[in-house]
Design an enzyme around this catalytic site. Structure first.
Site, mmCIF file in Angstrom:
data_model
loop_
_atom_site.group_PDB
_atom_site.id
_atom_site.type_symbol
_atom_site.label_atom_id
_atom_site.label_comp_id
_atom_site.label_asym_id
_atom_site.label_seq_id
_atom_site.Cartn_x
_atom_site.Cartn_y
_atom_site.Cartn_z
ATOM 1 N N ILE A 182 40.103 46.257 60.743
ATOM 2 C CA ILE A 182 40.550 46.764 59.436
ATOM 3 C C ILE A 182 40.454 48.285 59.361
ATOM 4 C CG2 ILE A 182 38.367 46.548 58.146
ATOM 5 C CD1 ILE A 182 41.927 45.644 56.949
ATOM 6 N N SER B 44 30.403 53.845 65.366
ATOM 7 C CA SER B 44 30.736 52.555 65.951
ATOM 8 C C SER B 44 30.053 52.481 67.301
ATOM 9 C CB SER B 44 32.254 52.430 66.109
ATOM 10 O OG SER B 44 32.715 51.139 65.821
ATOM 11 N N ARG B 45 29.572 51.296 67.684
ATOM 12 C CA ARG B 45 28.834 51.205 68.937
ATOM 13 C C ARG B 45 29.751 51.255 70.150
ATOM 14 N NH1 ARG B 45 26.315 45.732 67.210
ATOM 15 N NH2 ARG B 45 28.570 45.555 66.995
ATOM 16 N N LYS C 8 35.073 44.448 51.489
ATOM 17 C CA LYS C 8 34.747 43.144 50.936
ATOM 18 C C LYS C 8 34.327 42.207 52.056
ATOM 19 C CE LYS C 8 37.213 40.315 52.197
ATOM 20 N NZ LYS C 8 37.771 39.726 53.455
ATOM 21 N N ASP D 35 36.010 34.240 53.840
ATOM 22 C CA ASP D 35 36.288 35.653 54.144
ATOM 23 C C ASP D 35 37.687 36.029 53.632
ATOM 24 O OD1 ASP D 35 35.666 38.275 55.639
ATOM 25 O OD2 ASP D 35 37.589 37.645 56.460
HETATM 26 P P1 NAP Z 1 35.788 43.462 63.252
HETATM 27 O O1 NAP Z 1 36.998 44.086 63.825
HETATM 28 O O2 NAP Z 1 35.212 42.286 63.937
HETATM 29 O O3 NAP Z 1 34.546 44.441 63.056
HETATM 30 C C1 NAP Z 1 34.572 45.765 62.675
HETATM 31 C C2 NAP Z 1 33.598 46.573 63.515
HETATM 32 O O4 NAP Z 1 32.263 46.455 63.002
HETATM 33 C C3 NAP Z 1 33.496 46.104 64.948
HETATM 34 O O5 NAP Z 1 34.550 46.638 65.685
HETATM 35 C C4 NAP Z 1 32.126 46.605 65.386
HETATM 36 O O6 NAP Z 1 32.267 47.896 65.976
HETATM 37 C C5 NAP Z 1 31.346 46.727 64.082
HETATM 38 N N1 NAP Z 1 30.292 45.701 64.065
HETATM 39 C C6 NAP Z 1 30.417 44.382 64.290
HETATM 40 N N2 NAP Z 1 29.208 43.765 64.219
HETATM 41 C C7 NAP Z 1 28.324 44.741 63.952
HETATM 42 C C8 NAP Z 1 26.917 44.754 63.776
HETATM 43 N N3 NAP Z 1 26.203 43.625 63.860
HETATM 44 N N4 NAP Z 1 26.329 45.920 63.505
HETATM 45 C C9 NAP Z 1 27.038 47.038 63.419
HETATM 46 N N5 NAP Z 1 28.380 47.117 63.580
HETATM 47 C C10 NAP Z 1 29.009 45.963 63.847
HETATM 48 O O7 NAP Z 1 36.046 43.059 61.738
HETATM 49 P P2 NAP Z 1 37.167 43.525 60.712
HETATM 50 O O8 NAP Z 1 38.243 42.508 60.732
HETATM 51 O O9 NAP Z 1 37.518 44.950 60.881
HETATM 52 O O10 NAP Z 1 36.348 43.262 59.362
HETATM 53 C C11 NAP Z 1 35.324 44.130 58.904
HETATM 54 C C12 NAP Z 1 35.177 43.920 57.409
HETATM 55 O O11 NAP Z 1 36.441 44.198 56.792
HETATM 56 C C13 NAP Z 1 34.834 42.461 57.025
HETATM 57 O O12 NAP Z 1 33.940 42.452 55.947
HETATM 58 C C14 NAP Z 1 36.171 41.860 56.614
HETATM 59 O O13 NAP Z 1 36.012 40.854 55.628
HETATM 60 C C15 NAP Z 1 36.854 43.083 56.024
HETATM 61 N N6 NAP Z 1 38.327 42.990 56.053
HETATM 62 C C16 NAP Z 1 38.988 42.600 57.186
HETATM 63 C C17 NAP Z 1 40.368 42.448 57.159
HETATM 64 C C18 NAP Z 1 41.174 42.039 58.368
HETATM 65 O O14 NAP Z 1 42.372 41.773 58.225
HETATM 66 N N7 NAP Z 1 40.607 41.970 59.554
HETATM 67 C C19 NAP Z 1 41.075 42.728 55.986
HETATM 68 C C20 NAP Z 1 40.383 43.201 54.897
HETATM 69 C C21 NAP Z 1 39.011 43.322 54.930
HETATM 70 P P3 NAP Z 1 31.285 48.338 67.161
HETATM 71 O O15 NAP Z 1 31.009 47.126 68.009
HETATM 72 O O16 NAP Z 1 32.027 49.428 67.876
HETATM 73 O O17 NAP Z 1 30.034 48.823 66.469
#
Ligand code: NAP
Length: 307
Positions: free
Chosen positions: A13, A35-36, A89, A167
């Site tokens: 996102i 970011s890690r 969110k 989610d």
């Molecule tokens: P994602 O790609 O799986 O995660 C985002 C980043 O967070 C990962 O690339 C990781 O980066 C970091 N992360 C993951 N676990 C972590 C941990 N335990 N501690 C610290 N950093 C961590 O997820 P996403 O889809 O972007 O979603 C992130 C948030 O946005 C969620 O709450 C989701 O509900 C919301 N969201 C997502 C979407 C969508 O379409 N995907 C839409 C709207 C909102 P590093 O490993 O580099 O640290």
């Protein structure tokens, strides 16, 4: 002058929505990424929030686009350091965490914005205005998508605190709680858990509406082919249908409005306004429905899920 912002969690996102929205808004300057495993070209990069806070005291705003499970610790550190904080969110993995963050923001005199991106779809205000002048008879939410397509390899959504099908489902609930002129409450739910997972893959929810309207929601992550993010509404004076998660609105079968998706542009505009005016925006009503579903829901076990 543009406010210096750090974006935390350079994942799906962050890349799809946050970075373009920040770069397009002159109120913001993307000054650092945390970011890690990933960074943003040309931007200062830190492995964790501690390193950011230690090395970049000039940054005033932290936007958290990480999953809900680690979000509280990151947010608490940023608030304690006097930063304004924007939460993706859902705003946390539990309600109590969110109440604590709200209180911390007050104590430190900073802004906390618990964002609900779907609420900021361009058609939501028009649907809210439609409902304000009518009596609701029936409302049905259908949020059915393919988890393999939208959340490939995201193990966190299947872990406690990840919420499973809620989610995406909480996005529908964030629209519901925005457009209704009064609060409703959940009366019952059925949750389907894959036998190898800690969060549900499907859910059916029933709500009590104080005016007696029928209200229900179905969330399902097993939908292949066409994807469905619809809210169907019947009132005493006509019907409306919000579809594509908010991108399209039809009133009496005729397109009302349809346009580009400005959800994240609207979110960052709202955050700029909140910071300028020294206010917070933390509405936890969508999260309350999810917590009630976990509390009231009848649990069924279904087939194992593998990516
Ligand atoms: P994602 O790609 O799986 O995660 C985002 C980043 O967070 C990962 O690339 C990781 O980066 C970091 N992360 C993951 N676990 C972590 C941990 N335990 N501690 C610290 N950093 C961590 O997820 P996403 O889809 O972007 O979603 C992130 C948030 O946005 C969620 O709450 C989701 O509900 C919301 N969201 C997502 C979407 C969508 O379409 N995907 C839409 C709207 C909102 P590093 O490993 O580099 O640290």
């Amino acid at each position: 002058m543009a406010e210096k912002l750090a974006l935390v969690g350079i994942g799906k996102i962050a890349r799809d929505q946050h970075i373009p929205a920040i770069n397009a808004n002159p109120d913001w300057s993307l000054a650092a990424a945390v970011s890690r495993h990933a960074g943003v070209d040309g931007i200062d990069h830190f492995q964790d929030i501690d390193a950011l806070l230690e090395n970049r005291p000039d940054i005033t705003v932290v936007s958290l686009a990480i999953p809900p499970q680690p979000r509280f610790d990151y947010a608490a550190k940023a608030l304690r350091a006097g930063k304004h904080v924007m939460l993706e969110k859902p705003p946390g993995q539990s309600l109590a965490e969110c109440f604590t963050l709200e209180q911390m923001a007050k104590e430190h005199g900073v802004t906390l914005f618990a964002t609900w991106h779907s609420r900021h779809a361009d058609n939501v205000p028009a649907l809210k205005a439609f409902l304000a002048e009518r009596t609701l008879k029936r409302l049905k939410i259908t949020w059915k998508e393919d988890v393999r397509r939208w959340h490939p390899g995201q193990e966190w959504i299947w872990e406690p605190g990840g919420m499973g099908v809620f989610d995406p489902g909480i996005n529908a609930l964030s629209i519901l709680t925005e457009i209704l002129p009064y609060p409703v409450h959940l009366t019952g739910a059925t949750l389907e858990f894959p036998e190898n997972r800690a969060t549900p893959i499907a859910a059916n929810l029933d709500f009590a509406d104080p005016t007696g309207a029928e209200m229900s929601a179905v969330f399902d992550w097993r939908q292949e082919g066409p994807q469905t993010w619809d809210i169907d509404i019947e009132t005493d004076r006509g019907c409306a249908k919000l579809s594509l998660g908010g991108e399209r609105l039809e009133i009496e079968g005729a397109p009302a409005t349809q346009g580009a998706n400005h959800e994240y542009a609207n979110l960052y505009a709202r955050m700029a306004e909140l910071v300028k005016t020294g206010r917070s925006d933390v509405d936890l009503s969508p999260m309350i429905h999810v917590c009630d579903a976990f509390s009231l829901g009848r649990r069924l076990t279904t087939d194992a899920f593998h990516f």
